[in-house]
Scaffold this motif. Structure first.
Motif, PDB file in Angstrom:
ATOM      1  N   VAL A 107      14.727  22.282  68.018  1.00  0.00           N
ATOM      2  CA  VAL A 107      14.508  20.859  68.246  1.00  0.00           C
ATOM      3  C   VAL A 107      15.759  20.286  68.898  1.00  0.00           C
ATOM      4  CG1 VAL A 107      13.907  18.634  67.220  1.00  0.00           C
ATOM      5  CG2 VAL A 107      13.048  20.753  66.189  1.00  0.00           C
ATOM      6  N   THR A 108      15.571  19.604  70.061  1.00  0.00           N
ATOM      7  CA  THR A 108      16.698  19.056  70.818  1.00  0.00           C
ATOM      8  C   THR A 108      16.496  17.561  71.018  1.00  0.00           C
ATOM      9  OG1 THR A 108      16.914  21.160  72.013  1.00  0.00           O
ATOM     10  CG2 THR A 108      18.031  19.228  72.948  1.00  0.00           C
ATOM     11  N   PRO A 109      17.482  16.740  70.668  1.00  0.00           N
ATOM     12  CA  PRO A 109      17.351  15.297  70.918  1.00  0.00           C
ATOM     13  C   PRO A 109      17.468  14.999  72.409  1.00  0.00           C
ATOM     14  CG  PRO A 109      19.533  15.793  70.073  1.00  0.00           C
ATOM     15  CD  PRO A 109      18.768  17.078  70.011  1.00  0.00           C
ATOM     16  N   ARG A 110      16.720  13.992  72.850  1.00  0.00           N
ATOM     17  CA  ARG A 110      16.731  13.641  74.273  1.00  0.00           C
ATOM     18  C   ARG A 110      18.057  13.015  74.683  1.00  0.00           C
ATOM     19  NH1 ARG A 110      12.653   9.293  77.236  1.00  0.00           N
ATOM     20  NH2 ARG A 110      13.078   9.930  79.395  1.00  0.00           N
ATOM     21  N   ASN A 111      18.650  12.215  73.800  1.00  0.00           N
ATOM     22  CA  ASN A 111      19.888  11.505  74.138  1.00  0.00           C
ATOM     23  C   ASN A 111      20.727  11.312  72.866  1.00  0.00           C
ATOM     24  OD1 ASN A 111      18.558   9.413  72.742  1.00  0.00           O
ATOM     25  ND2 ASN A 111      17.839   8.458  74.638  1.00  0.00           N
ATOM     26  N   ALA A 112      21.848  10.630  73.033  1.00  0.00           N
ATOM     27  CA  ALA A 112      22.768  10.437  71.911  1.00  0.00           C
ATOM     28  C   ALA A 112      22.134   9.611  70.793  1.00  0.00           C
ATOM     29  CB  ALA A 112      24.045   9.763  72.409  1.00  0.00           C
ATOM     30  N   HIS A 113      21.331   8.633  71.147  1.00  0.00           N
ATOM     31  CA  HIS A 113      20.680   7.811  70.126  1.00  0.00           C
ATOM     32  C   HIS A 113      19.747   8.661  69.273  1.00  0.00           C
ATOM     33  CE1 HIS A 113      18.591   4.632  68.082  1.00  0.00           C
ATOM     34  NE2 HIS A 113      17.452   4.890  68.729  1.00  0.00           N
ATOM     35  N   ALA A 114      18.962   9.528  69.900  1.00  0.00           N
ATOM     36  CA  ALA A 114      18.070  10.407  69.133  1.00  0.00           C
ATOM     37  C   ALA A 114      18.867  11.395  68.294  1.00  0.00           C
ATOM     38  CB  ALA A 114      17.136  11.142  70.082  1.00  0.00           C
ATOM     39  N   ALA A 115      20.019  11.822  68.807  1.00  0.00           N
ATOM     40  CA  ALA A 115      20.849  12.787  68.080  1.00  0.00           C
ATOM     41  C   ALA A 115      21.356  12.226  66.751  1.00  0.00           C
ATOM     42  CB  ALA A 115      22.027  13.218  68.954  1.00  0.00           C
ATOM     43  N   GLU A 116      21.508  10.922  66.671  1.00  0.00           N
ATOM     44  CA  GLU A 116      21.993  10.295  65.436  1.00  0.00           C
ATOM     45  C   GLU A 116      21.079  10.581  64.251  1.00  0.00           C
ATOM     46  OE1 GLU A 116      22.280   6.187  66.342  1.00  0.00           O
ATOM     47  OE2 GLU A 116      23.932   6.412  67.780  1.00  0.00           O
ATOM     48  N   ASP A 117      19.777  10.764  64.514  1.00  0.00           N
ATOM     49  CA  ASP A 117      18.803  10.986  63.442  1.00  0.00           C
ATOM     50  C   ASP A 117      18.110  12.340  63.584  1.00  0.00           C
ATOM     51  OD1 ASP A 117      19.185   8.433  62.168  1.00  0.00           O
ATOM     52  OD2 ASP A 117      18.099   7.545  63.853  1.00  0.00           O
ATOM     53  N   CYS A 160      13.299  10.324  71.200  1.00  0.00           N
ATOM     54  CA  CYS A 160      12.493  11.453  71.664  1.00  0.00           C
ATOM     55  C   CYS A 160      13.176  12.754  71.287  1.00  0.00           C
ATOM     56  CB  CYS A 160      12.290  11.396  73.181  1.00  0.00           C
ATOM     57  SG  CYS A 160      11.162  10.107  73.740  1.00  0.00           S
ATOM     58  N   TYR A 161      12.360  13.719  70.870  1.00  0.00           N
ATOM     59  CA  TYR A 161      12.846  15.045  70.514  1.00  0.00           C
ATOM     60  C   TYR A 161      12.014  16.089  71.259  1.00  0.00           C
ATOM     61  CZ  TYR A 161      15.139  12.382  66.847  1.00  0.00           C
ATOM     62  OH  TYR A 161      15.908  11.455  66.176  1.00  0.00           O
ATOM     63  N   TYR A 162      12.717  17.084  71.806  1.00  0.00           N
ATOM     64  CA  TYR A 162      12.059  18.148  72.551  1.00  0.00           C
ATOM     65  C   TYR A 162      11.970  19.395  71.665  1.00  0.00           C
ATOM     66  CZ  TYR A 162      13.088  15.164  76.588  1.00  0.00           C
ATOM     67  OH  TYR A 162      13.170  14.110  77.467  1.00  0.00           O
ATOM     68  N   HIS A 163      10.742  19.923  71.530  1.00  0.00           N
ATOM     69  CA  HIS A 163      10.493  21.068  70.650  1.00  0.00           C
ATOM     70  C   HIS A 163      10.161  22.298  71.498  1.00  0.00           C
ATOM     71  CE1 HIS A 163      10.066  18.657  66.848  1.00  0.00           C
ATOM     72  NE2 HIS A 163       9.905  17.702  67.760  1.00  0.00           N
ATOM     73  N   ALA A 164      10.862  23.394  71.246  1.00  0.00           N
ATOM     74  CA  ALA A 164      10.627  24.648  71.968  1.00  0.00           C
ATOM     75  C   ALA A 164       9.974  25.653  71.029  1.00  0.00           C
ATOM     76  CB  ALA A 164      11.944  25.200  72.499  1.00  0.00           C
ATOM     77  N   PHE A 165       8.900  26.290  71.490  1.00  0.00           N
ATOM     78  CA  PHE A 165       8.156  27.231  70.651  1.00  0.00           C
ATOM     79  C   PHE A 165       8.503  28.685  70.946  1.00  0.00           C
ATOM     80  CE2 PHE A 165       5.796  23.315  70.351  1.00  0.00           C
ATOM     81  CZ  PHE A 165       5.406  23.288  69.021  1.00  0.00           C
ATOM     82  N   PHE A 205       7.298  20.397  74.983  1.00  0.00           N
ATOM     83  CA  PHE A 205       6.661  19.519  74.004  1.00  0.00           C
ATOM     84  C   PHE A 205       7.619  18.391  73.639  1.00  0.00           C
ATOM     85  CE2 PHE A 205       5.525  17.942  69.849  1.00  0.00           C
ATOM     86  CZ  PHE A 205       4.146  17.853  69.921  1.00  0.00           C
ATOM     87  N   THR A 206       7.115  17.155  73.766  1.00  0.00           N
ATOM     88  CA  THR A 206       7.919  15.967  73.465  1.00  0.00           C
ATOM     89  C   THR A 206       7.343  15.236  72.263  1.00  0.00           C
ATOM     90  OG1 THR A 206       8.480  15.679  75.813  1.00  0.00           O
ATOM     91  CG2 THR A 206       8.767  13.771  74.372  1.00  0.00           C
ATOM     92  N   GLU A 214       3.222  15.245  72.318  1.00  0.00           N
ATOM     93  CA  GLU A 214       2.940  15.300  73.751  1.00  0.00           C
ATOM     94  C   GLU A 214       3.228  16.663  74.381  1.00  0.00           C
ATOM     95  OE1 GLU A 214       5.371  12.145  75.268  1.00  0.00           O
ATOM     96  OE2 GLU A 214       4.605  10.682  73.837  1.00  0.00           O
ATOM     97  N   PRO A 215       2.240  17.562  74.410  1.00  0.00           N
ATOM     98  CA  PRO A 215       2.414  18.807  75.163  1.00  0.00           C
ATOM     99  C   PRO A 215       2.429  18.524  76.665  1.00  0.00           C
ATOM    100  CG  PRO A 215       0.548  18.912  73.628  1.00  0.00           C
ATOM    101  CD  PRO A 215       0.938  17.478  73.750  1.00  0.00           C
ATOM    102  N   GLY A 216       3.234  19.260  77.396  1.00  0.00           N
ATOM    103  CA  GLY A 216       3.276  19.075  78.845  1.00  0.00           C
ATOM    104  C   GLY A 216       3.871  20.284  79.536  1.00  0.00           C
ATOM    105  N   ASN A 217       3.758  20.307  80.859  1.00  0.00           N
ATOM    106  CA  ASN A 217       4.425  21.360  81.634  1.00  0.00           C
ATOM    107  C   ASN A 217       5.778  20.878  82.153  1.00  0.00           C
ATOM    108  OD1 ASN A 217       3.800  19.671  83.773  1.00  0.00           O
ATOM    109  ND2 ASN A 217       2.863  21.277  85.043  1.00  0.00           N
ATOM    110  N   CYS A 218       6.234  19.740  81.614  1.00  0.00           N
ATOM    111  CA  CYS A 218       7.516  19.156  82.001  1.00  0.00           C
ATOM    112  C   CYS A 218       7.951  18.196  80.899  1.00  0.00           C
ATOM    113  CB  CYS A 218       7.387  18.402  83.328  1.00  0.00           C
ATOM    114  SG  CYS A 218       6.119  17.107  83.275  1.00  0.00           S
ATOM    115  N   TYR A 219       9.218  17.784  80.945  1.00  0.00           N
ATOM    116  CA  TYR A 219       9.726  16.756  80.038  1.00  0.00           C
ATOM    117  C   TYR A 219       9.720  15.402  80.743  1.00  0.00           C
ATOM    118  CZ  TYR A 219      11.315  20.565  77.021  1.00  0.00           C
ATOM    119  OH  TYR A 219      11.362  21.664  76.199  1.00  0.00           O
ATOM    120  N   PRO A 220       9.710  14.307  79.995  1.00  0.00           N
ATOM    121  CA  PRO A 220       9.620  12.971  80.617  1.00  0.00           C
ATOM    122  C   PRO A 220      10.971  12.442  81.104  1.00  0.00           C
ATOM    123  CG  PRO A 220       9.598  12.747  78.241  1.00  0.00           C
ATOM    124  CD  PRO A 220       9.606  14.217  78.516  1.00  0.00           C
ATOM    125  N   ASP A 221      11.687  13.280  81.851  1.00  0.00           N
ATOM    126  CA  ASP A 221      12.999  12.887  82.363  1.00  0.00           C
ATOM    127  C   ASP A 221      12.991  12.579  83.851  1.00  0.00           C
ATOM    128  OD1 ASP A 221      14.222  13.168  79.863  1.00  0.00           O
ATOM    129  OD2 ASP A 221      14.491  15.325  80.157  1.00  0.00           O
TER     130      ASP A 221
END
Length: 374
Positions: A247-257, A275-280, A310-311, A326-333
């Motif tokens: 699990v990877t936080p999208r930014n510093a704000h998400a990383a706080e929690d 937002c958190y990015y999940h890798a399977f 996955f977002t 949110e499954p996707g073939n890309c991240y919302p960046d």
């Protein structure tokens, strides 16, 4: 009527002969079979029209920004009830199970595609959310400039009406098929063919999307299934389960929690989205939510090789209370970042790609616990 035959008894028959000291002996044992026939009333005898229990009904909205929009209400007769918004990419705007709501409906309400603002973050003005909003096909995520082209938030496909629409059913399932044309002169020429299949035997829905490039040049292809969990299924009594390898936080704000990424809060004034990015890592994609007070939930499964990004969108605000899975073939960046990271997928002329997700309702605690043990 249905006629059934049941075996209730039998006798075996054996015939043999042998010769002993000049005398022939014959043995004969006969077998008899008793069956019991029963006649049961077929379920069809109990209703006049099938829509009493299940089927598809088409509606049109009147008044407001949704005036004239086509909606298909689908019921499977097992407690599953959902609405397909034909003029908004055949997305699923409402989802109910046993009369309980599952999705998030934004303050915008229904908004017809004619109101779509394709500049920067104008997409938010008609973001109904609903249970499923499809993002893409040329852009997902933040507005950006990619190879000299300015791209808006989350792309345009969600605001493309179905130009062909049909539905049908048999004894096993109900299906809706829609075709959206994401094309313009001197630019992309993509066709999205969507099939939504709902079982009449179990509470499951599958969404299968085939994207074809009918143009003469290669095109980026981006898709994100923006599935939005809402109250009452989503509440502080809900448990979130995503068995990701990382699990990877999208930014510093998400990383706080980061340590509490899966905690569902009460509506919080001034909440800033996380937002958190999940890798399977090659395992089957899975995300589930279950409300222990309400006694129901759902699981989303997908192929993590084709939908490798996955977002989790965590938005615990007042009136903006939603959890995106949110499954996707890309991240919302933004498309520029996906190209830079080597994650941007392309579609050659004449090429087709297929993506899809499966939704399974969780009907009780036992089903949720069994899912977590797999």
């Amino acid at each position: 009527y249905e006629i059934t035959t049941r075996l209730v008894g039998s006798e075996m028959c054996i015939r043999d002969s042998s010769r002993i000291e000049g005398t022939t002996y014959r043995l004969s044992v006969c077998m008899y079979v008793w069956t019991e026939r029963s006649i049961q009333m077929n379920e069809r005898a109990y209703y006049g029209h099938e829509s009493q229990l299940f089927g598809v009904e088409e509606y049109r909205l009147t008044g407001g920004k949704g005036d004239g929009m086509r909606l298909l209400q689908v019921r499977n007769g097992k407690g599953l009830d959902f609405t397909v918004s034909a003029d908004r990419c055949a997305d699923i705007s409402r989802l109910h199970f046993r009369g309980e709501n599952c999705g998030f409906f934004s303050a915008n309400g229904y908004v017809a595609p004619a109101y779509y603002d394709d500049k920067e973050a104008g997409w938010l003005k008609n973001f109904t959310a609903g249970f499923l909003t499809t993002c893409g096909l040329l852009a997902v995520g933040s507005p950006c400039t990619d190879e000299g082209v300015r791209l808006p938030l989350h792309g345009a496909v969600d605001n493309i009406p179905a130009e062909r629409l049909l539905w049908d059913m048999d004894d096993e399932k109900i299906w809706v098929k829609a075709v959206m044309r994401h094309a313009q002169i001197f630019a992309e020429k993509l066709i999205l063919t969507r099939t939504i299949t709902c079982s009449k035997k179990t509470n499951e829905i599958t969404v299968t999307d085939e994207i074809e490039n009918i143009g003469g040049e290669a095109s980026p292809v981006m898709i994100l299934y923006h599935m939005n969990m809402g109250y009452p299924m989503l509440s502080e009594a809900a448990e979130l389960y995503i068995p990701a390898a990382e699990v990877t936080p999208r930014n510093a704000h998400a990383a706080e929690d980061l340590d509490t990424w899966n905690k569902v809060l009460t509506p919080t004034p001034g909440f800033e989205e996380q937002c958190y990015y999940h890798a399977f890592d090659g395992k089957p994609g899975l995300a589930a939510i279950f409300n222990h007070d309400r006694g129901y939930g759902l699981a989303i499964s997908f192929d993590s090789s084709s939908l490798s990004c996955f977002t989790q969108w965590k938005m615990m605000g007042v009136k903006d209370y939603v959890m995106g899975l949110e499954p996707g073939n890309c991240y919302p960046d933004g498309r520029d970042m996906m190209r830079e990271k080597g994650l941007l997928q392309m579609l050659a002329p004449g090429e087709k790609k297929t993506y899809g997700v499966r939704l399974t309702m969780l009907e009780n605690e036992a089903q949720f616990e069994a899912l977590k043990q797999k």
